[in-house]
Design a protein around this motif. Sequence first.
Motif, PDB file in Angstrom:
ATOM      1  N   THR A  53      13.382 -15.112   1.435  1.00  0.00           N
ATOM      2  CA  THR A  53      14.694 -14.462   1.380  1.00  0.00           C
ATOM      3  C   THR A  53      15.271 -14.420  -0.033  1.00  0.00           C
ATOM      4  OG1 THR A  53      15.709 -16.580   2.031  1.00  0.00           O
ATOM      5  CG2 THR A  53      15.305 -14.970   3.769  1.00  0.00           C
ATOM      6  N   VAL A  54      15.108 -15.504  -0.796  1.00  0.00           N
ATOM      7  CA  VAL A  54      15.715 -15.537  -2.126  1.00  0.00           C
ATOM      8  C   VAL A  54      15.039 -14.560  -3.080  1.00  0.00           C
ATOM      9  CG1 VAL A  54      14.287 -17.320  -3.248  1.00  0.00           C
ATOM     10  CG2 VAL A  54      16.736 -17.145  -3.796  1.00  0.00           C
ATOM     11  N   GLN A  55      13.783 -14.224  -2.793  1.00  0.00           N
ATOM     12  CA  GLN A  55      13.068 -13.279  -3.646  1.00  0.00           C
ATOM     13  C   GLN A  55      13.168 -11.841  -3.141  1.00  0.00           C
ATOM     14  OE1 GLN A  55       9.208 -14.921  -5.470  1.00  0.00           O
ATOM     15  NE2 GLN A  55       9.421 -16.196  -3.655  1.00  0.00           N
ATOM     16  N   THR A  56      13.902 -11.652  -2.054  1.00  0.00           N
ATOM     17  CA  THR A  56      14.122 -10.305  -1.528  1.00  0.00           C
ATOM     18  C   THR A  56      15.375  -9.719  -2.180  1.00  0.00           C
ATOM     19  OG1 THR A  56      13.164 -10.930   0.610  1.00  0.00           O
ATOM     20  CG2 THR A  56      14.489  -8.925   0.544  1.00  0.00           C
ATOM     21  N   PRO A  57      15.244  -8.642  -2.950  1.00  0.00           N
ATOM     22  CA  PRO A  57      16.412  -8.065  -3.626  1.00  0.00           C
ATOM     23  C   PRO A  57      17.495  -7.678  -2.627  1.00  0.00           C
ATOM     24  CG  PRO A  57      14.372  -7.078  -4.420  1.00  0.00           C
ATOM     25  CD  PRO A  57      14.015  -7.891  -3.213  1.00  0.00           C
ATOM     26  N   TRP A  58      18.769  -7.948  -2.979  1.00  0.00           N
ATOM     27  CA  TRP A  58      19.876  -7.636  -2.080  1.00  0.00           C
ATOM     28  C   TRP A  58      19.942  -6.148  -1.776  1.00  0.00           C
ATOM     29  CZ3 TRP A  58      22.448  -9.660   1.539  1.00  0.00           C
ATOM     30  CH2 TRP A  58      23.659  -9.117   1.980  1.00  0.00           C
ATOM     31  N   ARG A  59      19.658  -5.328  -2.768  1.00  0.00           N
ATOM     32  CA  ARG A  59      19.650  -3.878  -2.523  1.00  0.00           C
ATOM     33  C   ARG A  59      18.602  -3.516  -1.476  1.00  0.00           C
ATOM     34  NH1 ARG A  59      20.219  -0.934  -8.477  1.00  0.00           N
ATOM     35  NH2 ARG A  59      22.351  -1.651  -8.931  1.00  0.00           N
ATOM     36  N   GLY A  60      17.481  -4.216  -1.555  1.00  0.00           N
ATOM     37  CA  GLY A  60      16.428  -3.970  -0.575  1.00  0.00           C
ATOM     38  C   GLY A  60      16.856  -4.383   0.820  1.00  0.00           C
ATOM     39  N   ILE A  61      17.585  -5.503   0.913  1.00  0.00           N
ATOM     40  CA  ILE A  61      18.082  -5.960   2.215  1.00  0.00           C
ATOM     41  C   ILE A  61      19.078  -4.952   2.778  1.00  0.00           C
ATOM     42  CG2 ILE A  61      19.424  -7.751   3.388  1.00  0.00           C
ATOM     43  CD1 ILE A  61      18.247  -9.788   1.470  1.00  0.00           C
ATOM     44  N   VAL A  62      19.994  -4.481   1.932  1.00  0.00           N
ATOM     45  CA  VAL A  62      20.985  -3.498   2.373  1.00  0.00           C
ATOM     46  C   VAL A  62      20.310  -2.206   2.814  1.00  0.00           C
ATOM     47  CG1 VAL A  62      22.933  -2.065   1.632  1.00  0.00           C
ATOM     48  CG2 VAL A  62      22.803  -4.469   0.923  1.00  0.00           C
ATOM     49  N   ALA A  63      19.277  -1.792   2.060  1.00  0.00           N
ATOM     50  CA  ALA A  63      18.554  -0.564   2.405  1.00  0.00           C
ATOM     51  C   ALA A  63      17.830  -0.684   3.741  1.00  0.00           C
ATOM     52  CB  ALA A  63      17.559  -0.214   1.294  1.00  0.00           C
ATOM     53  N   GLN A  64      17.557  -1.930   4.140  1.00  0.00           N
ATOM     54  CA  GLN A  64      16.860  -2.165   5.402  1.00  0.00           C
ATOM     55  C   GLN A  64      17.840  -2.367   6.555  1.00  0.00           C
ATOM     56  OE1 GLN A  64      13.476  -2.496   5.994  1.00  0.00           O
ATOM     57  NE2 GLN A  64      12.799  -2.086   3.916  1.00  0.00           N
ATOM     58  N   SER A  65      19.101  -2.018   6.368  1.00  0.00           N
ATOM     59  CA  SER A  65      20.114  -2.263   7.400  1.00  0.00           C
ATOM     60  C   SER A  65      19.783  -1.627   8.756  1.00  0.00           C
ATOM     61  CB  SER A  65      21.498  -1.805   6.924  1.00  0.00           C
ATOM     62  OG  SER A  65      21.478  -0.457   6.507  1.00  0.00           O
TER      63      SER A  65
END
Length: 319
Positions: A53-65
């Motif tokens: 999780t810490v290495q997952t970019p926040w933008r990438g997480i948001v894009a995966q909403s």
Amino acid sequence: MTYIIIHALAPIFVIMLLGFWAGKVKMVDNQNVALLNIFVMDFALPAALFSATVQTPWRGIVAQSPLIVVLTLAMWITYGAIYFLATRVFKKSPQDAAVLTLTVALPNYAALGLPILGSVLGEGSATSLSVAVSIACGSVLMTPFCLLILEREKAQAAGENSGSTLAMLPVLMWRSVKKPIVWGPLLGVVLSALGIAMPDLLLAAIKPLGLAATAAALFLTGVILSARKLKINTAVMTSTVTKLLIQPAIAWGMVLLFGLHGSVAITTILMIALSAGFFGVVFGNRFGVQSPDAEAVLLLSSVLSILSLPLFISLTSGV
């Protein structure tokens, strides 16, 4: 495609079989696995989930909403339905029901996500990101439900229940959140959202723990199974069918409802279509809860997913 699925499932069965054999021949005391359980639940799995999780970019997480929304809803709906059936129809205790429900509702993202999704969509950063988000989604938004029930029943057994479950909720939530298996991935998500990068030295230091997580959990599961007699009953069959067919169908319906298509739709359906995960069985053992039905579902769904996964892979080819 069937070969790819069998290839992905092979390590699961081999490592579980080694644990089963070690328990049967008493190389490992299958009646007392507390130390191995502590290693898996408090060190290896939290390290793996935190790193992911810490290495997952926040933008990438948001894009995966869209993926997060559908996965979460499909898991929550399944959790609620199976828990209701387990407690009201099959008359299971809340602890047993919680372990069975988590086993059914939470797919085996950790062991099967990357091999299956990579074989369909190709290996790459986008695929790895989707799997990492799925793992985080399950660990942060699913496991606390099971932990809350297990903590509640543990408190009641110890005579600590001084009021309703609602009144005890803050205490129960704190007991759940403070466990490494919950705060590990949650901390990773928070740090990612804040844009705080972990030092490479720290990530390198905990990497061996993360690499050992899945193998250790599967080995522990095999040891636990070696002390049980597996039985197939109505609850096991209902849960297995729900996991392999009904839950993916729920996810598919949501994909259509939200108008998702392409790789997002395929990822969502295939992640939910994976076989049952081992978290429930390992959680239960940590709290001294035995759930033979959950263990049977874990094995049966893993075997039958050799048939169900190709079905959903073929059906999603036109999504």
